[in-house]
Scaffold this motif. Structure first.
Motif, PDB file in Angstrom:
ATOM      1  N   LEU A 110     -59.283  -0.861  96.927  1.00  0.00           N
ATOM      2  CA  LEU A 110     -60.697  -1.127  97.184  1.00  0.00           C
ATOM      3  C   LEU A 110     -61.578  -0.217  96.335  1.00  0.00           C
ATOM      4  N   CYS A 111     -62.659  -0.797  95.817  1.00  0.00           N
ATOM      5  CA  CYS A 111     -63.655  -0.024  95.072  1.00  0.00           C
ATOM      6  C   CYS A 111     -65.016  -0.334  95.678  1.00  0.00           C
ATOM      7  N   ARG A 112     -65.734   0.710  96.066  1.00  0.00           N
ATOM      8  CA  ARG A 112     -67.031   0.489  96.710  1.00  0.00           C
ATOM      9  C   ARG A 112     -68.173   0.441  95.713  1.00  0.00           C
ATOM     10  N   CYS A 113     -67.889   0.673  94.430  1.00  0.00           N
ATOM     11  CA  CYS A 113     -68.983   0.803  93.456  1.00  0.00           C
ATOM     12  C   CYS A 113     -69.088  -0.354  92.479  1.00  0.00           C
ATOM     13  N   THR A 114     -67.994  -0.753  91.897  1.00  0.00           N
ATOM     14  CA  THR A 114     -68.080  -1.523  90.652  1.00  0.00           C
ATOM     15  C   THR A 114     -68.212  -3.026  90.833  1.00  0.00           C
ATOM     16  N   GLY A 115     -67.818  -3.538  91.973  1.00  0.00           N
ATOM     17  CA  GLY A 115     -67.788  -4.997  92.111  1.00  0.00           C
ATOM     18  C   GLY A 115     -66.588  -5.608  91.421  1.00  0.00           C
TER      19      GLY A 115
ATOM     20  N   ALA B 236     -65.513   0.314  84.080  1.00  0.00           N
ATOM     21  CA  ALA B 236     -64.696  -0.036  85.248  1.00  0.00           C
ATOM     22  C   ALA B 236     -64.682   1.068  86.303  1.00  0.00           C
ATOM     23  N   LEU B 237     -65.594   2.042  86.170  1.00  0.00           N
ATOM     24  CA  LEU B 237     -65.695   3.046  87.232  1.00  0.00           C
ATOM     25  C   LEU B 237     -67.120   3.548  87.320  1.00  0.00           C
ATOM     26  N   GLN B 238     -67.478   3.968  88.513  1.00  0.00           N
ATOM     27  CA  GLN B 238     -68.774   4.619  88.687  1.00  0.00           C
ATOM     28  C   GLN B 238     -68.541   6.000  89.290  1.00  0.00           C
ATOM     29  N   CYS B 239     -68.303   6.070  90.605  1.00  0.00           N
ATOM     30  CA  CYS B 239     -68.050   7.395  91.183  1.00  0.00           C
ATOM     31  C   CYS B 239     -66.647   7.891  90.828  1.00  0.00           C
ATOM     32  N   GLY B 240     -65.738   6.959  90.557  1.00  0.00           N
ATOM     33  CA  GLY B 240     -64.390   7.333  90.126  1.00  0.00           C
ATOM     34  C   GLY B 240     -63.418   7.637  91.248  1.00  0.00           C
ATOM     35  N   TYR B 241     -63.867   7.492  92.499  1.00  0.00           N
ATOM     36  CA  TYR B 241     -62.966   7.887  93.583  1.00  0.00           C
ATOM     37  C   TYR B 241     -61.731   6.991  93.653  1.00  0.00           C
ATOM     38  N   CYS B 242     -61.926   5.715  93.391  1.00  0.00           N
ATOM     39  CA  CYS B 242     -60.795   4.795  93.484  1.00  0.00           C
ATOM     40  C   CYS B 242     -59.949   4.804  92.217  1.00  0.00           C
ATOM     41  N   THR B 243     -60.450   5.441  91.154  1.00  0.00           N
ATOM     42  CA  THR B 243     -59.874   5.238  89.825  1.00  0.00           C
ATOM     43  C   THR B 243     -58.415   5.684  89.676  1.00  0.00           C
TER      44      THR B 243
HETATM   45 FE1  FES Z   1     -66.493   4.358  93.101  1.00  0.00          FE
HETATM   46 FE2  FES Z   1     -64.462   2.688  92.697  1.00  0.00          FE
HETATM   47  S1  FES Z   1     -65.711   3.630  91.223  1.00  0.00           S
HETATM   48  S2  FES Z   1     -65.072   3.595  94.530  1.00  0.00           S
END
Ligand code: FES
Ligand code: FES
Length: 387
Positions: free
Chosen positions: A133-138, A96-103
């Motif tokens: 908003l999350c720009r990575c995970t969909g 449920a995360l990629q870059c983790g910024y929104c986490t």
């Molecule tokens: Fe990258 Fe949500 S994991 S913005």
């Protein structure tokens, strides 16, 4: 400088802050609690979400000075929280995360969902997440992670910060907006008197309009859905069958174009010059769904004038729900209603050159960009006007 005393992650904090300092900046720069992320700094993306007195709060638009006496908990303060621990595991397991910024903001919102809505289905989870908003995970993994924790069942007893939700205050009545461009510009978007509120996922808008037309004429017009629709920018009535109306609403926001198609049922209470409209629609492109219930009451403040009081409860679900917040929607609604009132008034007074009746009516597409530009201009003018 303003002196504040608050609790942050269980520790007492006393500080002197500039009144303009936002809570997110105060936490990150003064207390070095950098787990709270900052994205848009406009209260839109949700990256900065944390808990103030147990409620999820946008710290980028919350003044630190306004948190005097409050209990603030950031993602760092949820280290030992049992529900957050379960969510962290679930986020890992479900990717449920990629870059983790929104986490950090996602975790705070997810924790609130688990506490507040133990029976939420996926659709409700998505609705509740529409402010993050999350720009990575969909989002698929995030929804699955929350689903996993919800499906695990009972919230452990004694988990912290499970404060009751705030009670929303009674809605104030909006100022009367005259169907006159200059007056509308002067009174639109009253910053100190919000007319939107949320209740269980629905939002409410209230507005009053004043038309320089006698009550009976306005009442006759109100009973003609096609005529009313033709006055509302972007709205087209496709079919009227008794109390049932089929129609569509075209909205354009830059490259984003939406066409909501749907049905509504209208009821009139002739003895009270009042009525209601309930309906729902769906945008075929984004899948965004709109449900609304409106009440209208007509009154005659003078023999030559009619006041229309509107109260609209609406729910927006799906990708376009991010535009459904507070002053933005309030501003749009005021602009649209004022524009419709001006158009209706002109028609009833025979000033528009348009016919009064038709079986179906089409009006031009609703350009939100143009409305937004007008709102920004109105606010700037208000700010720059002395006194
Ligand atoms: Fe990258 Fe949500 S994991 S913005
Ligand atoms: Fe606060 Fe985006 S940084 S909502």
């Amino acid at each position: 400088m303003t002196s504040i005393s608050l609790t942050v992650n269980g520790d007492s904090v006393d500080a002197a802050v500039e009144p303009r300092v936002h809570l997110a900046d105060f936490l990150r720069e003064r207390l070095l609690l950098t787990g709270t992320h900052i994205g848009c700094e406009h209260g839109v993306c949700g990256a900065c979400t944390l808990l103030v007195d147990g409620s999820p709060t946008r710290s980028c638009i919350t003044f630190a000075a306004a948190c005097d006496g409050s209990d603030v908990r950031t993602v760092e303060g949820l280290d030992d929280d049992p529900v957050t621990a379960r969510l962290r595991d679930a986020f890992k397991a479900e990717h449920a995360l990629q870059c983790g910024y929104c986490t950090p903001g996602m975790l705070v919102t997810a924790r609130d969902i688990v506490h507040r809505l133990p029976d939420a289905d996926d659709e409700r989870v998505r609705l509740e997440l529409s402010g993050n908003l999350c720009r990575c995970t969909g989002y698929l993994g995030i929804v699955r992670a929350i689903r996993r924790v919800l499906d695990e069942g009972a919230i452990p007893a004694g988990s912290r910060d499970n404060a009751p939700l705030p009670v929303w205050p009674e809605l104030p009545r909006a100022d009367i907006v005259r169907a006159d461009a200059a007056v509308v510009a002067a009174v639109a978007v009253p910053a100190a008197a919000p007319t939107t509120a949320r209740d269980g996922g629905a939002s409410t808008l209230r507005q009053s309009l004043l038309l320089n037309v006698p009550l009976e004429r306005v009442w006759s017009a109100v009973k003609d859905p096609a005529l009313i629709a033709s006055c509302v920018p972007g709205l087209t009535v496709v079919r009227v069958d008794g109390d049932e109306i089929e129609g569509r609403m075209d909205v354009a926001l830059g490259p984003i174009k939406a066409r909501f198609t749907g049905r509504a049922t209208v009821n009139y209470v002739a003895s009270a010059y009042a009525g209601s409209i309930t309906g729902e629609g769906r945008d075929g492109t984004t899948g965004t769904r709109l449900g609304a219930a409106a009440r209208f009451d007509l009154a005659a403040p003078s023999p030559a004038e009619t006041r229309i009081d509107l109260a609209i409860d609406y729910t927006l679900r799906g990708p376009l729900a991010q535009f459904s917040r507070g002053s933005i929607v309030q501003g749009f609604a005021e602009e649209i209603a004022a524009s419709a009132a001006r158009s209706l008034e002109a028609r009833l007074l025979g000033q528009s050159g348009e016919p009064l009746a038709a079986s179906t009516q089409t009006s031009s597409s609703l350009g939100i960009g143009a409305i937004l530009a007008r709102l920004v201009w109105q606010r700037l003018r208000k700010l720059l006007t002395p006194g």
